[in-house]
Design a protein around this motif. Structure first.
Motif, PDB file in Angstrom:
ATOM      1  N   ARG A 117       0.794  -1.034   0.207  1.00  0.00           N
ATOM      2  CA  ARG A 117      -0.042   0.162  -0.132  1.00  0.00           C
ATOM      3  C   ARG A 117       0.521   1.249  -0.138  1.00  0.00           C
ATOM      4  NH1 ARG A 117      -5.360  -0.577   1.506  1.00  0.00           N
ATOM      5  NH2 ARG A 117      -5.657   1.364   2.637  1.00  0.00           N
ATOM      6  N   ILE A 118       0.719   1.850  -1.089  1.00  0.00           N
ATOM      7  CA  ILE A 118       1.411   3.415  -1.136  1.00  0.00           C
ATOM      8  C   ILE A 118       0.767   3.988  -0.695  1.00  0.00           C
ATOM      9  CG2 ILE A 118       2.562   4.400  -3.122  1.00  0.00           C
ATOM     10  CD1 ILE A 118       3.165   1.967  -4.463  1.00  0.00           C
ATOM     11  N   ALA A 119       1.706   5.701  -0.005  1.00  0.00           N
ATOM     12  CA  ALA A 119       1.434   6.947   0.202  1.00  0.00           C
ATOM     13  C   ALA A 119       1.902   7.645  -0.883  1.00  0.00           C
ATOM     14  CB  ALA A 119       1.126   7.450   1.765  1.00  0.00           C
ATOM     15  N   ILE A 120       1.395   8.542  -1.735  1.00  0.00           N
ATOM     16  CA  ILE A 120       2.059   9.459  -2.509  1.00  0.00           C
ATOM     17  C   ILE A 120       1.710  11.373  -1.495  1.00  0.00           C
ATOM     18  CG2 ILE A 120       2.434  10.188  -4.570  1.00  0.00           C
ATOM     19  CD1 ILE A 120       0.461   8.312  -6.434  1.00  0.00           C
ATOM     20  N   TRP A 121       3.023  11.427  -1.874  1.00  0.00           N
ATOM     21  CA  TRP A 121       3.027  13.078  -1.047  1.00  0.00           C
ATOM     22  C   TRP A 121       3.820  13.984  -2.140  1.00  0.00           C
ATOM     23  CZ3 TRP A 121       5.221  13.457   4.414  1.00  0.00           C
ATOM     24  CH2 TRP A 121       4.920  12.175   5.228  1.00  0.00           C
ATOM     25  N   VAL A 122       3.128  14.811  -2.344  1.00  0.00           N
ATOM     26  CA  VAL A 122       3.195  15.996  -3.283  1.00  0.00           C
ATOM     27  C   VAL A 122       2.729  17.425  -3.097  1.00  0.00           C
ATOM     28  CG1 VAL A 122       1.716  14.422  -4.832  1.00  0.00           C
ATOM     29  CG2 VAL A 122       0.748  15.959  -3.565  1.00  0.00           C
ATOM     30  N   THR A 123       2.859  18.432  -3.422  1.00  0.00           N
ATOM     31  CA  THR A 123       3.145  19.883  -3.671  1.00  0.00           C
ATOM     32  C   THR A 123       1.860  20.136  -4.397  1.00  0.00           C
ATOM     33  OG1 THR A 123       5.474  19.898  -2.647  1.00  0.00           O
ATOM     34  CG2 THR A 123       4.034  22.155  -2.530  1.00  0.00           C
ATOM     35  N   LYS A 124       2.367  20.916  -5.497  1.00  0.00           N
ATOM     36  CA  LYS A 124       1.913  21.622  -6.353  1.00  0.00           C
ATOM     37  C   LYS A 124       2.099  20.805  -8.000  1.00  0.00           C
ATOM     38  CE  LYS A 124       1.574  26.078  -4.013  1.00  0.00           C
ATOM     39  NZ  LYS A 124       1.254  27.696  -5.356  1.00  0.00           N
ATOM     40  N   GLU A 129      -1.670  -0.720  -3.672  1.00  0.00           N
ATOM     41  CA  GLU A 129      -2.338  -0.075  -3.870  1.00  0.00           C
ATOM     42  C   GLU A 129      -2.347   1.349  -3.244  1.00  0.00           C
ATOM     43  OE1 GLU A 129      -5.258  -2.082  -0.796  1.00  0.00           O
ATOM     44  OE2 GLU A 129      -5.483  -3.521  -1.873  1.00  0.00           O
ATOM     45  N   ILE A 130      -3.177   2.404  -4.060  1.00  0.00           N
ATOM     46  CA  ILE A 130      -2.871   3.521  -3.405  1.00  0.00           C
ATOM     47  C   ILE A 130      -4.169   4.062  -3.036  1.00  0.00           C
ATOM     48  CG2 ILE A 130      -1.672   5.737  -4.730  1.00  0.00           C
ATOM     49  CD1 ILE A 130      -1.021   4.631  -6.890  1.00  0.00           C
ATOM     50  N   GLN A 134      -3.642   4.432   9.908  1.00  0.00           N
ATOM     51  CA  GLN A 134      -4.084   4.823   9.537  1.00  0.00           C
ATOM     52  C   GLN A 134      -4.853   3.947   8.149  1.00  0.00           C
ATOM     53  OE1 GLN A 134      -6.467   7.944  10.106  1.00  0.00           O
ATOM     54  NE2 GLN A 134      -6.041   8.267  12.226  1.00  0.00           N
ATOM     55  N   HIS A 135      -3.649   4.132   7.343  1.00  0.00           N
ATOM     56  CA  HIS A 135      -4.132   3.551   5.825  1.00  0.00           C
ATOM     57  C   HIS A 135      -3.404   2.466   5.450  1.00  0.00           C
ATOM     58  CE1 HIS A 135      -7.064   6.766   4.549  1.00  0.00           C
ATOM     59  NE2 HIS A 135      -6.535   7.077   5.136  1.00  0.00           N
ATOM     60  N   LYS A 136      -2.224   1.545   6.832  1.00  0.00           N
ATOM     61  CA  LYS A 136      -1.295   0.903   6.694  1.00  0.00           C
ATOM     62  C   LYS A 136      -0.566   0.910   5.729  1.00  0.00           C
ATOM     63  CE  LYS A 136      -4.717  -2.298   8.498  1.00  0.00           C
ATOM     64  NZ  LYS A 136      -6.149  -3.474   8.561  1.00  0.00           N
ATOM     65  N   ILE A 137       0.083   1.925   5.267  1.00  0.00           N
ATOM     66  CA  ILE A 137       1.056   2.604   4.807  1.00  0.00           C
ATOM     67  C   ILE A 137       1.981   1.642   4.642  1.00  0.00           C
ATOM     68  CG2 ILE A 137       2.552   3.905   2.651  1.00  0.00           C
ATOM     69  CD1 ILE A 137      -0.857   4.132   2.332  1.00  0.00           C
ATOM     70  N   ASP A 138       2.698   1.207   2.973  1.00  0.00           N
ATOM     71  CA  ASP A 138       3.879  -0.083   3.356  1.00  0.00           C
ATOM     72  C   ASP A 138       4.819   0.788   3.106  1.00  0.00           C
ATOM     73  OD1 ASP A 138       2.617  -2.694   4.005  1.00  0.00           O
ATOM     74  OD2 ASP A 138       1.805  -2.159   2.504  1.00  0.00           O
ATOM     75  N   PHE A 172       9.346   6.187   9.821  1.00  0.00           N
ATOM     76  CA  PHE A 172       8.905   5.702   9.116  1.00  0.00           C
ATOM     77  C   PHE A 172      10.445   5.611   7.949  1.00  0.00           C
ATOM     78  CE2 PHE A 172       6.459   5.162   4.616  1.00  0.00           C
ATOM     79  CZ  PHE A 172       5.759   3.629   5.136  1.00  0.00           C
ATOM     80  N   PRO A 173      10.598   4.972   8.336  1.00  0.00           N
ATOM     81  CA  PRO A 173      12.314   4.628   7.146  1.00  0.00           C
ATOM     82  C   PRO A 173      12.103   4.534   5.156  1.00  0.00           C
ATOM     83  CG  PRO A 173      12.369   2.684   8.453  1.00  0.00           C
ATOM     84  CD  PRO A 173      10.658   2.988   8.672  1.00  0.00           C
ATOM     85  N   SER A 174      10.879   3.451   5.047  1.00  0.00           N
ATOM     86  CA  SER A 174      10.460   3.528   3.444  1.00  0.00           C
ATOM     87  C   SER A 174       9.376   3.971   2.962  1.00  0.00           C
ATOM     88  CB  SER A 174       9.199   2.110   3.485  1.00  0.00           C
ATOM     89  OG  SER A 174       9.316   1.280   2.206  1.00  0.00           O
ATOM     90  N   ILE A 175      10.772   5.219   1.949  1.00  0.00           N
ATOM     91  CA  ILE A 175      10.591   6.676   1.714  1.00  0.00           C
ATOM     92  C   ILE A 175      11.302   6.298   0.122  1.00  0.00           C
ATOM     93  CG2 ILE A 175       9.988   8.882   1.422  1.00  0.00           C
ATOM     94  CD1 ILE A 175       9.724   8.519   4.520  1.00  0.00           C
ATOM     95  N   ILE A 176      10.723   7.077  -0.481  1.00  0.00           N
ATOM     96  CA  ILE A 176      11.192   7.180  -1.956  1.00  0.00           C
ATOM     97  C   ILE A 176      11.043   8.190  -2.997  1.00  0.00           C
ATOM     98  CG2 ILE A 176      11.617   6.521  -4.333  1.00  0.00           C
ATOM     99  CD1 ILE A 176      10.760   3.282  -3.959  1.00  0.00           C
ATOM    100  N   ASN A 177      12.410   9.260  -3.048  1.00  0.00           N
ATOM    101  CA  ASN A 177      11.749  10.985  -3.203  1.00  0.00           C
ATOM    102  C   ASN A 177      12.326  10.216  -4.419  1.00  0.00           C
ATOM    103  OD1 ASN A 177      11.988  13.846  -3.305  1.00  0.00           O
ATOM    104  ND2 ASN A 177      13.549  13.184  -2.983  1.00  0.00           N
TER     105      ASN A 177
END
Length: 284
Positions: free
Chosen positions: A90-97, A117-118, A162-166, A185-190
Motif C-alpha cells: 500500500r502506497i501513499a503519494i506525497w505531492v506539493t503543486k 494499492e494507492i 490508519q491506511h496501513k501504508i507500506d 517511517f524509513p520506507s520512503i522513495i524520493n
C-alpha cells in the motif's frame, strides 16, 4: 493468475558455499526456483542475492518460512527480507503543486503496471485534490510551516498508520522530512531533479544552467536523514545544449523525473532493490 512466489533478498559477509546453502534451503523443501541473481561487492566483502521460487508444492507453510530461514541466516550474519508476490503493498503519494510525477504514477497504477494499492495522497497544498477525487483516493491537505512541522508530521504518521501504508513516494513533495520522521517511517522513495551527487538541494536546473552543463538528469533514491544522500535506486540523463533556456531544462527534466520515479517504484515493489549502507544493488 500466476502461481504465488516467495522472494528472498539477502546480503552477508562473503564466504564459500553461500549460493548452495540458500538454494538448498529452497530445494530441500520442495521449492522450484524461477529467478536467481547475485553480486559480490569485493570492496565491502559482501555477498548479495535475490532468489525467487514458486510456493506451489513448497513444503513449508508461509508462517514457517521466515523462522526456518532465520536458522540458516543467523550463523551467516545475514541481513535478509522475505516477500510474497500476492501480498499487495500500500502506497501513499506525497505531492506539493506539480502534478507530472503524480499523474504518471497514477496512470501506471490504473494500467496495472504497478502491483500496489494507492489509498492515500498527502499534500502541503490543496491544488491536486481534484486528481485524487476523480480516482476516489483519500486526499489530506496538511500545510507545513517551521512552527507546526513536528505537529503536522505526527498527523502524517498517524495517517500512514490508519491506511496501513507500506511505502511513501515523494512525487515532487517540496519539503524536507525531519530525521525523527524518517526514523519512524524509513520506507520512503524520493525523486530529485538532478543527477546526484551533482546539484543536491534546491534549484538544480538553474544551477545546472549557470554551470553550462551538457547533460541533465534525475535521481530516485531512498530517503535518509541526510538530504538527497540516500541510497540511489534509479537515474537517467538527457543531453542539453547552449541553446536551451532554464525553462527548456525544466521541461526536459520533468520527462526524466516521472520516468525515473516510476521505474524506481516498480523495482521496489518487485523486490529487486537491495540497499546496504548507502548503496544499492538493483537486480533488474
Amino acid at each position: 493468475m500466476k502461481s504465488p512466489t516467495a522472494t528472498l533478498l539477502v546480503f552477508c559477509p562473503d564466504r564459500r558455499g553461500l549460493v548452495a546453502k540458500i538454494a538448498n534451503f529452497i530445494y530441500s523443501n520442495g521449492g522450484n526456483i524461477i529467478h536467481a541473481d547475485q553480486h559480490t561487492d569485493a570492496s565491502a566483502q559482501l555477498f548479495l542475492t535475490r532468489i525467487e521460487w514458486e510456493l506451489k508444492d513448497f513444503n513449508l507453510p508461509r508462517d514457517v518460512i521466515a523462522p526456518a530461514f532465520s536458522a540458516i541466516a543467523k550463523p551467516l550474519e545475514a541481513n535478509w527480507q522475505l516477500h510474497f508476490s500476492d501480498t499487495i503493498p500500500r502506497i501513499a503519494i506525497w505531492v506539493t503543486k506539480q502534478d507530472h510525477c503524480l499523474l504518471d504514477l497514477l496512470w501506471r497504477w490504473q494500467a496495472k503496471e504497478m502491483p500496489a494499492e494507492i489509498p492515500l495522497i498527502i499534500s502541503n497544498h490543496p491544488d491536486l485534490k481534484p486528481i485524487a477525487d476523480q480516482l476516489a483516493i483519500a486526499f489530506h491537505h496538511i500545510p507545513i510551516t517551521p512552527d507546526n512541522k513536528n505537529e503536522q508530521e505526527t498527523q502524517q504518521l498517524e495517517l500512514l498508520r490508519q491506511h496501513k501504508i507500506d511505502l511513501v513516494v515523494l512525487a515532487k513533495y517540496m519539503q524536507i522530512l525531519s530525521p525523527q520522521f524518517v526514523s519512524s517511517f524509513p520506507s520512503i522513495i524520493n525523486i530529485h531533479h538532478s543527477f546526484l551527487p551533482a546539484f543536491p538541494g534546491a534549484n538544480p536546473y538553474q544551477r545546472a544552467y549557470d554551470r553550462g552543463v551538457k547533460i541533465i538528469g534525475a535521481t530516485a533514491h531512498y530517503v535518509t536523514a541526510d538530504l538527497d544522500e540516500g541510497p540511489i535506486i534509479e537515474q537517467d540523463v538527457v543531453r542539453v545544449s547552449h541553446r536551451d533556456t532554464v525553462a527548456d531544462l525544466v521541461r526536459k527534466g520533468k520527462d526524466l523525473e516521472r520516468l525515473v520515479l516510476s521505474r524506481a517504484v516498480r523495482l521496489h515493489l518487485q523486490h529487486r532493490v537491495l540497499a546496504y549502507g548507502n548503496r544499492t544493488v538493483v537486480f533488474a
